[in-house]
Design a protein around this motif. Sequence first.
Motif, PDB file in Angstrom:
ATOM      1  N   GLY A   1       0.800  -1.217   0.000  1.00 35.24           N
ATOM      2  CA  GLY A   1       0.000   0.000   0.000  1.00 35.24           C
ATOM      3  C   GLY A   1       0.836   1.271   0.000  1.00 35.24           C
ATOM      4  O   GLY A   1       2.011   1.270   0.335  1.00 35.24           O
ATOM      5  N   ARG A   2       0.182   2.319  -0.387  1.00 30.83           N
ATOM      6  CA  ARG A   2       0.801   3.643  -0.475  1.00 30.83           C
ATOM      7  C   ARG A   2       1.094   4.169   0.926  1.00 30.83           C
ATOM      8  O   ARG A   2       0.276   4.025   1.827  1.00 30.83           O
TER       9      ARG A   2
ATOM     10  N   PRO B   1      -5.230  16.989  -2.488  1.00 27.66           N
ATOM     11  CA  PRO B   1      -4.869  15.571  -2.600  1.00 27.66           C
ATOM     12  C   PRO B   1      -4.174  15.218  -3.911  1.00 27.66           C
ATOM     13  O   PRO B   1      -3.407  14.263  -3.961  1.00 27.66           O
ATOM     14  N   HIS B   2      -4.437  15.959  -4.970  1.00 33.19           N
ATOM     15  CA  HIS B   2      -3.853  15.626  -6.272  1.00 33.19           C
ATOM     16  C   HIS B   2      -2.812  16.643  -6.729  1.00 33.19           C
ATOM     17  O   HIS B   2      -2.503  16.738  -7.907  1.00 33.19           O
ATOM     18  N   SER B   3      -2.267  17.385  -5.770  1.00 36.11           N
ATOM     19  CA  SER B   3      -1.284  18.399  -6.140  1.00 36.11           C
ATOM     20  C   SER B   3       0.069  17.768  -6.419  1.00 36.11           C
ATOM     21  O   SER B   3       0.364  16.648  -5.993  1.00 36.11           O
ATOM     22  N   GLU B   4       0.893  18.509  -7.125  1.00 33.89           N
ATOM     23  CA  GLU B   4       2.244  18.054  -7.432  1.00 33.89           C
ATOM     24  C   GLU B   4       3.080  17.907  -6.163  1.00 33.89           C
ATOM     25  O   GLU B   4       3.880  16.988  -6.042  1.00 33.89           O
ATOM     26  N   ALA B   5       2.893  18.795  -5.201  1.00 34.50           N
ATOM     27  CA  ALA B   5       3.654  18.734  -3.940  1.00 34.50           C
ATOM     28  C   ALA B   5       3.328  17.451  -3.175  1.00 34.50           C
ATOM     29  O   ALA B   5       4.229  16.782  -2.649  1.00 34.50           O
ATOM     30  N   THR B   6       2.059  17.080  -3.119  1.00 30.83           N
ATOM     31  CA  THR B   6       1.649  15.849  -2.433  1.00 30.83           C
ATOM     32  C   THR B   6       2.211  14.633  -3.161  1.00 30.83           C
ATOM     33  O   THR B   6       2.740  13.709  -2.532  1.00 30.83           O
ATOM     34  N   LEU B   7       2.117  14.638  -4.482  1.00 25.76           N
ATOM     35  CA  LEU B   7       2.643  13.533  -5.283  1.00 25.76           C
ATOM     36  C   LEU B   7       4.147  13.392  -5.083  1.00 25.76           C
ATOM     37  O   LEU B   7       4.663  12.284  -4.859  1.00 25.76           O
ATOM     38  N   MET B   8       4.866  14.497  -5.134  1.00 29.86           N
ATOM     39  CA  MET B   8       6.314  14.466  -4.976  1.00 29.86           C
ATOM     40  C   MET B   8       6.707  13.915  -3.598  1.00 29.86           C
ATOM     41  O   MET B   8       7.599  13.074  -3.492  1.00 29.86           O
ATOM     42  N   ARG B   9       6.037  14.353  -2.545  1.00 28.10           N
ATOM     43  CA  ARG B   9       6.345  13.883  -1.199  1.00 28.10           C
ATOM     44  C   ARG B   9       6.085  12.369  -1.085  1.00 28.10           C
ATOM     45  O   ARG B   9       6.882  11.638  -0.514  1.00 28.10           O
ATOM     46  N   THR B  10       4.983  11.909  -1.654  1.00 27.02           N
ATOM     47  CA  THR B  10       4.646  10.482  -1.590  1.00 27.02           C
ATOM     48  C   THR B  10       5.654   9.644  -2.356  1.00 27.02           C
ATOM     49  O   THR B  10       6.146   8.627  -1.842  1.00 27.02           O
TER      50      THR B  10
ATOM     51  N   ASP C   1      25.146  -4.488  -1.701  1.00 30.05           N
ATOM     52  CA  ASP C   1      23.814  -4.874  -1.238  1.00 30.05           C
ATOM     53  C   ASP C   1      22.905  -5.157  -2.425  1.00 30.05           C
ATOM     54  O   ASP C   1      23.044  -4.559  -3.501  1.00 30.05           O
ATOM     55  N   TYR C   2      21.975  -6.051  -2.212  1.00 35.40           N
ATOM     56  CA  TYR C   2      20.954  -6.343  -3.213  1.00 35.40           C
ATOM     57  C   TYR C   2      19.699  -6.800  -2.496  1.00 35.40           C
ATOM     58  O   TYR C   2      19.747  -7.280  -1.369  1.00 35.40           O
ATOM     59  N   SER C   3      18.569  -6.620  -3.146  1.00 35.10           N
ATOM     60  CA  SER C   3      17.313  -7.102  -2.592  1.00 35.10           C
ATOM     61  C   SER C   3      16.266  -7.138  -3.696  1.00 35.10           C
ATOM     62  O   SER C   3      16.420  -6.510  -4.737  1.00 35.10           O
ATOM     63  N   VAL C   4      15.207  -7.871  -3.426  1.00 31.07           N
ATOM     64  CA  VAL C   4      14.027  -7.891  -4.276  1.00 31.07           C
ATOM     65  C   VAL C   4      12.996  -7.027  -3.577  1.00 31.07           C
ATOM     66  O   VAL C   4      12.774  -7.160  -2.377  1.00 31.07           O
ATOM     67  N   ILE C   5      12.370  -6.134  -4.336  1.00 29.51           N
ATOM     68  CA  ILE C   5      11.335  -5.273  -3.769  1.00 29.51           C
ATOM     69  C   ILE C   5      10.010  -5.665  -4.406  1.00 29.51           C
ATOM     70  O   ILE C   5       9.882  -5.663  -5.629  1.00 29.51           O
ATOM     71  N   ILE C   6       9.055  -6.015  -3.562  1.00 25.74           N
ATOM     72  CA  ILE C   6       7.731  -6.424  -4.025  1.00 25.74           C
ATOM     73  C   ILE C   6       6.747  -5.326  -3.647  1.00 25.74           C
ATOM     74  O   ILE C   6       6.700  -4.894  -2.488  1.00 25.74           O
ATOM     75  N   ILE C   7       5.979  -4.883  -4.627  1.00 25.64           N
ATOM     76  CA  ILE C   7       4.994  -3.827  -4.406  1.00 25.64           C
ATOM     77  C   ILE C   7       3.607  -4.445  -4.502  1.00 25.64           C
ATOM     78  O   ILE C   7       3.267  -5.047  -5.519  1.00 25.64           O
ATOM     79  N   VAL C   8       2.831  -4.295  -3.426  1.00 21.24           N
ATOM     80  CA  VAL C   8       1.503  -4.897  -3.346  1.00 21.24           C
ATOM     81  C   VAL C   8       0.486  -3.795  -3.088  1.00 21.24           C
ATOM     82  O   VAL C   8       0.721  -2.914  -2.264  1.00 21.24           O
ATOM     83  N   GLY C   9      -0.626  -3.859  -3.766  1.00 25.82           N
ATOM     84  CA  GLY C   9      -1.699  -2.888  -3.548  1.00 25.82           C
ATOM     85  C   GLY C   9      -1.906  -2.019  -4.768  1.00 25.82           C
ATOM     86  O   GLY C   9      -0.948  -1.540  -5.383  1.00 25.82           O
ATOM     87  N   ALA C  10      -3.161  -1.826  -5.125  1.00 28.69           N
ATOM     88  CA  ALA C  10      -3.499  -1.080  -6.340  1.00 28.69           C
ATOM     89  C   ALA C  10      -3.015   0.363  -6.285  1.00 28.69           C
ATOM     90  O   ALA C  10      -2.506   0.890  -7.278  1.00 28.69           O
ATOM     91  N   ASP C  11      -3.126   1.012  -5.127  1.00 26.65           N
ATOM     92  CA  ASP C  11      -2.782   2.430  -5.038  1.00 26.65           C
ATOM     93  C   ASP C  11      -1.294   2.677  -5.266  1.00 26.65           C
ATOM     94  O   ASP C  11      -0.903   3.527  -6.055  1.00 26.65           O
ATOM     95  N   ILE C  12      -0.450   1.901  -4.623  1.00 19.71           N
ATOM     96  CA  ILE C  12       0.995   2.097  -4.785  1.00 19.71           C
ATOM     97  C   ILE C  12       1.468   1.571  -6.141  1.00 19.71           C
ATOM     98  O   ILE C  12       2.356   2.158  -6.762  1.00 19.71           O
ATOM     99  N   THR C  13       0.852   0.511  -6.633  1.00 15.83           N
ATOM    100  CA  THR C  13       1.229  -0.028  -7.948  1.00 15.83           C
ATOM    101  C   THR C  13       0.927   0.989  -9.037  1.00 15.83           C
ATOM    102  O   THR C  13       1.757   1.245  -9.914  1.00 15.83           O
ATOM    103  N   ARG C  14      -0.270   1.592  -8.987  1.00 15.63           N
ATOM    104  CA  ARG C  14      -0.613   2.627  -9.971  1.00 15.63           C
ATOM    105  C   ARG C  14       0.376   3.782  -9.908  1.00 15.63           C
ATOM    106  O   ARG C  14       0.824   4.301 -10.929  1.00 15.63           O
TER     107      ARG C  14
END
Length: 135
Positions: free
Chosen positions: A34-35, A51-60, A77-90
């Motif tokens: 999730g986001r 909620p949809h401003s550039e400043a909010t998007l940039m911070r997130t 260092d190395y790792s696998v990063i898994i992203i789960v959840g529609a909001d963060i994936t989008r």
Amino acid sequence: MLRNKQFAKAVVLVNRYDGIDLPDDTCRILIFDGRPYSESLIDLYQESCRPHSEATLMRTVRTIEQGMGRSVRGEKDYSVIIIVGADITRLVRDRDSRRFLSPQMSTKIEIGLEMLAWRARRSTTGRPLQTPSMG
């Protein structure tokens, strides 16, 4: 706790990773579910007003990148990063959002998206495909 290597096989951090390094074998798999959300009153107020401003998007986006960087602190260092959840994936898939990432992180995400597309093509044809070119 982490510094002394006194931990079980899994450590869960909930939206709090400022100043935490997970070097070497401490972290090989990192999962984002999730986001990330803001906690300070000022950030929450700004997000509610814009909620949809550039400043909010940039911070997130920068918060996500900071979190992803926890597991790869050194050159070995190395790792696998898994992203789960529609909001963060989008958010991560969106080119407009990725412009706030560092060039290195943006490239890593592009490689991951290419690998997903390659895997999707492979599963629809039912036969092995050539390994995607990363050049």
